[in-house]
Design a protein around this motif. Sequence first.
Motif, PDB file in Angstrom:
ATOM      1  N   MET A 150     -22.307 -24.976  -6.840  1.00 15.54           N
ATOM      2  CA  MET A 150     -22.918 -23.754  -7.342  1.00 15.54           C
ATOM      3  C   MET A 150     -21.839 -22.781  -7.828  1.00 15.54           C
ATOM      4  O   MET A 150     -20.803 -22.640  -7.210  1.00 15.54           O
ATOM      5  CB  MET A 150     -23.710 -23.097  -6.215  1.00 15.54           C
ATOM      6  CG  MET A 150     -24.501 -21.919  -6.703  1.00 15.54           C
ATOM      7  SD  MET A 150     -25.467 -21.210  -5.375  1.00 15.54           S
ATOM      8  CE  MET A 150     -24.363 -21.318  -4.005  1.00 15.54           C
ATOM      9  N   GLN A 151     -22.129 -22.145  -8.951  1.00 17.40           N
ATOM     10  CA  GLN A 151     -21.158 -21.180  -9.492  1.00 17.40           C
ATOM     11  C   GLN A 151     -21.529 -19.772  -9.074  1.00 17.40           C
ATOM     12  O   GLN A 151     -22.697 -19.454  -8.952  1.00 17.40           O
ATOM     13  CB  GLN A 151     -21.244 -21.163 -11.001  1.00 17.40           C
ATOM     14  CG  GLN A 151     -20.656 -22.342 -11.701  1.00 17.40           C
ATOM     15  CD  GLN A 151     -20.927 -22.189 -13.192  1.00 17.40           C
ATOM     16  OE1 GLN A 151     -21.203 -21.115 -13.701  1.00 17.40           O
ATOM     17  NE2 GLN A 151     -20.855 -23.287 -13.900  1.00 17.40           N
ATOM     18  N   ARG A 152     -20.491 -18.931  -8.957  1.00 13.68           N
ATOM     19  CA  ARG A 152     -20.745 -17.522  -8.678  1.00 13.68           C
ATOM     20  C   ARG A 152     -19.794 -16.710  -9.529  1.00 13.68           C
ATOM     21  O   ARG A 152     -18.622 -17.047  -9.655  1.00 13.68           O
ATOM     22  CB  ARG A 152     -20.446 -17.287  -7.200  1.00 13.68           C
ATOM     23  CG  ARG A 152     -20.615 -15.845  -6.782  1.00 13.68           C
ATOM     24  CD  ARG A 152     -20.285 -15.679  -5.311  1.00 13.68           C
ATOM     25  NE  ARG A 152     -19.000 -15.013  -5.184  1.00 13.68           N
ATOM     26  CZ  ARG A 152     -18.712 -14.126  -4.242  1.00 13.68           C
ATOM     27  NH1 ARG A 152     -19.595 -13.811  -3.319  1.00 13.68           N
ATOM     28  NH2 ARG A 152     -17.532 -13.566  -4.193  1.00 13.68           N
ATOM     29  N   ILE A 191     -34.516 -28.246  -7.752  1.00 18.34           N
ATOM     30  CA  ILE A 191     -34.345 -29.702  -7.652  1.00 18.34           C
ATOM     31  C   ILE A 191     -34.953 -30.319  -8.897  1.00 18.34           C
ATOM     32  O   ILE A 191     -36.159 -30.148  -9.152  1.00 18.34           O
ATOM     33  CB  ILE A 191     -35.016 -30.275  -6.388  1.00 18.34           C
ATOM     34  CG1 ILE A 191     -34.398 -29.642  -5.122  1.00 18.34           C
ATOM     35  CG2 ILE A 191     -34.859 -31.805  -6.331  1.00 18.34           C
ATOM     36  CD1 ILE A 191     -35.027 -30.097  -3.820  1.00 18.34           C
ATOM     37  N   GLY A 192     -34.136 -31.001  -9.678  1.00 10.99           N
ATOM     38  CA  GLY A 192     -34.649 -31.633 -10.908  1.00 10.99           C
ATOM     39  C   GLY A 192     -35.167 -30.576 -11.857  1.00 10.99           C
ATOM     40  O   GLY A 192     -34.432 -29.722 -12.326  1.00 10.99           O
ATOM     41  N   ARG A 193     -36.483 -30.590 -12.087  1.00  7.87           N
ATOM     42  CA  ARG A 193     -37.100 -29.606 -12.981  1.00  7.87           C
ATOM     43  C   ARG A 193     -38.110 -28.736 -12.225  1.00  7.87           C
ATOM     44  O   ARG A 193     -39.077 -28.247 -12.805  1.00  7.87           O
ATOM     45  CB  ARG A 193     -37.760 -30.330 -14.171  1.00  7.87           C
ATOM     46  CG  ARG A 193     -36.707 -31.014 -15.059  1.00  7.87           C
ATOM     47  CD  ARG A 193     -37.317 -31.870 -16.121  1.00  7.87           C
ATOM     48  NE  ARG A 193     -37.990 -31.137 -17.163  1.00  7.87           N
ATOM     49  CZ  ARG A 193     -37.413 -30.604 -18.245  1.00  7.87           C
ATOM     50  NH1 ARG A 193     -36.099 -30.677 -18.408  1.00  7.87           N
ATOM     51  NH2 ARG A 193     -38.133 -29.997 -19.149  1.00  7.87           N
ATOM     52  N   THR A 194     -37.877 -28.586 -10.924  1.00  5.95           N
ATOM     53  CA  THR A 194     -38.761 -27.763 -10.085  1.00  5.95           C
ATOM     54  C   THR A 194     -37.979 -26.629  -9.441  1.00  5.95           C
ATOM     55  O   THR A 194     -36.964 -26.868  -8.767  1.00  5.95           O
ATOM     56  CB  THR A 194     -39.402 -28.636  -8.981  1.00  5.95           C
ATOM     57  OG1 THR A 194     -40.184 -29.651  -9.616  1.00  5.95           O
ATOM     58  CG2 THR A 194     -40.300 -27.812  -8.075  1.00  5.95           C
ATOM     59  N   LEU A 195     -38.463 -25.409  -9.659  1.00  2.00           N
ATOM     60  CA  LEU A 195     -37.870 -24.239  -9.014  1.00  2.00           C
ATOM     61  C   LEU A 195     -38.808 -23.817  -7.895  1.00  2.00           C
ATOM     62  O   LEU A 195     -39.967 -23.458  -8.147  1.00  2.00           O
ATOM     63  CB  LEU A 195     -37.712 -23.096 -10.026  1.00  2.00           C
ATOM     64  CG  LEU A 195     -37.054 -21.833  -9.473  1.00  2.00           C
ATOM     65  CD1 LEU A 195     -35.597 -22.087  -9.095  1.00  2.00           C
ATOM     66  CD2 LEU A 195     -37.130 -20.698 -10.495  1.00  2.00           C
ATOM     67  N   TYR A 233     -25.405 -15.990  -9.403  1.00  5.01           N
ATOM     68  CA  TYR A 233     -25.268 -17.365  -8.912  1.00  5.01           C
ATOM     69  C   TYR A 233     -26.025 -18.281  -9.861  1.00  5.01           C
ATOM     70  O   TYR A 233     -27.148 -17.961 -10.266  1.00  5.01           O
ATOM     71  CB  TYR A 233     -25.883 -17.492  -7.508  1.00  5.01           C
ATOM     72  CG  TYR A 233     -25.155 -16.674  -6.463  1.00  5.01           C
ATOM     73  CD1 TYR A 233     -25.375 -15.306  -6.353  1.00  5.01           C
ATOM     74  CD2 TYR A 233     -24.244 -17.272  -5.599  1.00  5.01           C
ATOM     75  CE1 TYR A 233     -24.691 -14.545  -5.409  1.00  5.01           C
ATOM     76  CE2 TYR A 233     -23.557 -16.521  -4.649  1.00  5.01           C
ATOM     77  CZ  TYR A 233     -23.785 -15.171  -4.566  1.00  5.01           C
ATOM     78  OH  TYR A 233     -23.111 -14.416  -3.632  1.00  5.01           O
ATOM     79  N   THR A 234     -25.429 -19.407 -10.178  1.00  7.46           N
ATOM     80  CA  THR A 234     -26.084 -20.331 -11.108  1.00  7.46           C
ATOM     81  C   THR A 234     -26.401 -21.646 -10.405  1.00  7.46           C
ATOM     82  O   THR A 234     -25.522 -22.259  -9.787  1.00  7.46           O
ATOM     83  CB  THR A 234     -25.171 -20.590 -12.321  1.00  7.46           C
ATOM     84  OG1 THR A 234     -24.869 -19.331 -12.919  1.00  7.46           O
ATOM     85  CG2 THR A 234     -25.855 -21.482 -13.352  1.00  7.46           C
ATOM     86  N   LEU A 235     -27.669 -22.032 -10.495  1.00  9.09           N
ATOM     87  CA  LEU A 235     -28.097 -23.330  -9.954  1.00  9.09           C
ATOM     88  C   LEU A 235     -28.417 -24.230 -11.134  1.00  9.09           C
ATOM     89  O   LEU A 235     -29.011 -23.778 -12.120  1.00  9.09           O
ATOM     90  CB  LEU A 235     -29.359 -23.176  -9.103  1.00  9.09           C
ATOM     91  CG  LEU A 235     -29.336 -22.153  -7.967  1.00  9.09           C
ATOM     92  CD1 LEU A 235     -30.713 -22.070  -7.313  1.00  9.09           C
ATOM     93  CD2 LEU A 235     -28.296 -22.552  -6.931  1.00  9.09           C
ATOM     94  N   ILE A 276     -27.439 -22.896   0.510  1.00  8.80           N
ATOM     95  CA  ILE A 276     -28.165 -23.927   1.247  1.00  8.80           C
ATOM     96  C   ILE A 276     -28.264 -25.151   0.333  1.00  8.80           C
ATOM     97  O   ILE A 276     -27.863 -25.087  -0.833  1.00  8.80           O
ATOM     98  CB  ILE A 276     -29.585 -23.449   1.685  1.00  8.80           C
ATOM     99  CG1 ILE A 276     -30.391 -23.000   0.463  1.00  8.80           C
ATOM    100  CG2 ILE A 276     -29.498 -22.346   2.719  1.00  8.80           C
ATOM    101  CD1 ILE A 276     -31.845 -22.693   0.768  1.00  8.80           C
ATOM    102  N   GLU A 277     -28.827 -26.247   0.826  1.00  9.21           N
ATOM    103  CA  GLU A 277     -28.912 -27.442   0.009  1.00  9.21           C
ATOM    104  C   GLU A 277     -29.726 -27.148  -1.259  1.00  9.21           C
ATOM    105  O   GLU A 277     -30.842 -26.632  -1.170  1.00  9.21           O
ATOM    106  CB  GLU A 277     -29.582 -28.557   0.813  1.00  9.21           C
ATOM    107  CG  GLU A 277     -29.136 -29.914   0.358  1.00  9.21           C
ATOM    108  CD  GLU A 277     -29.816 -31.014   1.155  1.00  9.21           C
ATOM    109  OE1 GLU A 277     -30.241 -30.772   2.302  1.00  9.21           O
ATOM    110  OE2 GLU A 277     -29.936 -32.124   0.600  1.00  9.21           O
ATOM    111  N   ASN A 278     -29.157 -27.430  -2.400  1.00 11.58           N
ATOM    112  CA  ASN A 278     -29.805 -27.220  -3.714  1.00 11.58           C
ATOM    113  C   ASN A 278     -30.188 -25.766  -4.003  1.00 11.58           C
ATOM    114  O   ASN A 278     -31.050 -25.516  -4.844  1.00 11.58           O
ATOM    115  CB  ASN A 278     -31.074 -28.076  -3.869  1.00 11.58           C
ATOM    116  CG  ASN A 278     -30.774 -29.553  -3.762  1.00 11.58           C
ATOM    117  OD1 ASN A 278     -29.884 -30.045  -4.447  1.00 11.58           O
ATOM    118  ND2 ASN A 278     -31.480 -30.247  -2.900  1.00 11.58           N
TER     119      ASN A 278
END
Length: 319
Positions: free
Chosen positions: A1-3, A143-147, A17-19, A113-115
């Motif tokens: 993850m970027q910050r 996760i994938g294409r689900t926020l 923060y970028t997910l 946290i995870e993802n």
Amino acid sequence: MQREIFGKVDGKEVYKYTLAGDNVSVDVLDFGATIQSLYVDGINVVQSFDTAEDYKLRDGYVCGVIGRVANRIAKARFTLNRQEYKLTKNEGDNQLHGGLQGFHHKFYEVEEIENGLRMTYISPDGEDGYPGRLVFTVEIILIGRTLHIEYSAISDKDTIWAPTHHFYFNMNGPIGYANSNQLTIYSDYYTPVDKKLIPLGYKADVTGTSFDFRMGKRIDKDKTELGIYDHNFMLNSEHAATMVGDVSGLKMEVYTDMPAMQMYTGAGKEETRNAEKLSDRGGVALEPQFAPNAINMDGFEKPILKANEEKRHYIRLEF
Ligand code: BGC
């Protein structure tokens, strides 16, 4: 993850923060737990501002978290356990979106946290008039294409709590208008309102009205008594809505475990404090929530949070 540092509000640094998922990415600010951008196949499908100050100074609660209670509470008061509580008023005699302070203008503690992220804000007892010291967390997970957005709260006194994110969506992004999106809302009933947008206290059948979005239609196809939509729909199930960009073809499914959803199409008309307007392309607000003023109305699920019992709610966006 970027910050990275996004800017400053009140002399304090705001971090972004970028997910990243599967051709979907989301930028989240620690100010207001704001979804600053949400890119799907290269198109930003939410209303965005470029600077941190904009999120503080402009009206519209743009893509921030709302708390303690989303939407309006009539006369800014409610009774719980036979005690009356007076809330701060920020819309005439009523309270809107949490009151004078609101959760959208708070800084959040962020943990990875995870993802995703877990963001925490502790609201002191009595803030904006609400009883109880409330520990509020928002988890934002891609996760994938689900926020997936998961809210939790625990209070040391009985209180009320009904969160949302004040998204403004446009599946067309910058290439087309928000009001031409195709929208389905899985709702048989809406809550008619008075001039101050307080529900009249009953649910009305959408059949044959401009509030019937069950078969899907262009958002601007029909008119309401307000000219715009600024109304709450009671949801039939956890599948709240489907939105498709007529130009982009991008599709979003909205799910929630909350009983209702506000749709607000007035963003293009809203005056901001610095006299600019959110653009017509700014988006249509879809806000999963409890019915407005539910705490003061019979026949609606009330957003009561019992002392020391954790409650959770979610909003899920699938692309
Ligand atoms: C409300 C509108 C309000 C908007 C932005 C919506 O949730 O229903 O009346 O203008 O938020 O503040």
